[in-house]
Design a protein around this motif. Structure first.
Motif, PDB file in Angstrom:
ATOM      1  N   PHE A  15      76.624  52.706  30.712  1.00  0.00           N
ATOM      2  CA  PHE A  15      77.936  52.513  30.094  1.00  0.00           C
ATOM      3  C   PHE A  15      78.389  51.060  30.197  1.00  0.00           C
ATOM      4  O   PHE A  15      78.896  50.482  29.249  1.00  0.00           O
ATOM      5  CB  PHE A  15      78.940  53.453  30.784  1.00  0.00           C
ATOM      6  N   LYS A  16      78.204  50.455  31.358  1.00  0.00           N
ATOM      7  CA  LYS A  16      78.530  49.044  31.589  1.00  0.00           C
ATOM      8  C   LYS A  16      77.474  48.487  32.528  1.00  0.00           C
ATOM      9  O   LYS A  16      77.147  49.091  33.537  1.00  0.00           O
ATOM     10  CB  LYS A  16      79.921  48.921  32.218  1.00  0.00           C
TER      11      LYS A  16
ATOM     12  N   LEU B 113      76.985  56.931  32.997  1.00  0.00           N
ATOM     13  CA  LEU B 113      77.381  58.308  32.730  1.00  0.00           C
ATOM     14  C   LEU B 113      76.135  59.165  32.850  1.00  0.00           C
ATOM     15  O   LEU B 113      75.091  58.818  32.277  1.00  0.00           O
ATOM     16  CB  LEU B 113      77.966  58.450  31.329  1.00  0.00           C
TER      17      LEU B 113
ATOM     18  N   ILE C 174      73.337  57.342  30.679  1.00  0.00           N
ATOM     19  CA  ILE C 174      73.775  56.294  29.761  1.00  0.00           C
ATOM     20  C   ILE C 174      74.264  55.093  30.570  1.00  0.00           C
ATOM     21  O   ILE C 174      75.108  55.246  31.461  1.00  0.00           O
ATOM     22  CB  ILE C 174      74.919  56.788  28.852  1.00  0.00           C
TER      23      ILE C 174
ATOM     24  N   LEU D 192      80.355  60.215  36.354  1.00  0.00           N
ATOM     25  CA  LEU D 192      80.511  58.773  36.264  1.00  0.00           C
ATOM     26  C   LEU D 192      80.073  58.216  37.615  1.00  0.00           C
ATOM     27  O   LEU D 192      80.587  58.635  38.659  1.00  0.00           O
ATOM     28  CB  LEU D 192      81.972  58.411  35.978  1.00  0.00           C
TER      29      LEU D 192
ATOM     30  N   GLU E  80      72.605  47.889  29.003  1.00  0.00           N
ATOM     31  CA  GLU E  80      73.941  48.377  28.648  1.00  0.00           C
ATOM     32  C   GLU E  80      73.935  48.957  27.235  1.00  0.00           C
ATOM     33  O   GLU E  80      73.353  48.382  26.317  1.00  0.00           O
ATOM     34  CB  GLU E  80      74.950  47.223  28.724  1.00  0.00           C
TER      35      GLU E  80
END
Length: 98
Positions: A54-55, A94, A52, A31, A71
Motif C-alpha cells: 500500500f505504501k 494490506l 498489497i 493492515l 509500492e
C-alpha cells in the motif's frame, strides 16, 4: 507467484466499474506496518494470502525465491507455501486471507 501493479491495472479499468481482485468467503483484511527487522517464516495451510504494498515496498521470501514487491503492487501467496517478509522490508501493507 505473479506480481500485479495495482496502479497500472487501475488505470486500464473502465470508469466506475468494479474489478474483483480476489473472491473469498470467510477471511480477514489486515493492515500491517513493516519496518526493517528479522521476520519469522509462516505458513497458512487452509487459505491463500493476498498482500498489497500500500505504501513503500516489501520483500517476500519463500524457501525457493525472493521477490521485491514495489509500492502499488500485489502478490498472492498460495496456501501451504512457507514464506516471510525480508529483513529490509519497509512499508504499510494490506493482507487479505481467504
Amino acid at each position: 507467484m505473479k506480481i500485479t501493479n495495482i496502479f497500472e491495472l487501475g488505470s486500464t479499468l473502465e470508469v466506475d466499474k468494479d474489478h474483483v481482485l480476489k473472491e473469498f468467503q470467510k477471511g480477514s483484511l489486515l493492515l500491517i506496518n513493516l519496518k526493517p527487522q528479522e521476520y519469522a517464516y509462516e505458513q497458512h495451510d487452509n487459505v491463500d494470502e493476498m498482500i498489497i504494498a500500500f505504501k513503500g515496498s516489501f520483500i517476500l521470501e519463500t524457501e525457493s525465491e525472493e521477490v521485491i514487491i514495489p509500492e502499488g503492487s500485489m502478490i498472492t501467496v498460495p496456501r501451504g507455501v512457507k514464506h516471510r517478509f525480508g529483513k529490509e522490508s519497509d512499508g504499510l501493507i494490506l493482507v487479505a486471507f481467504g
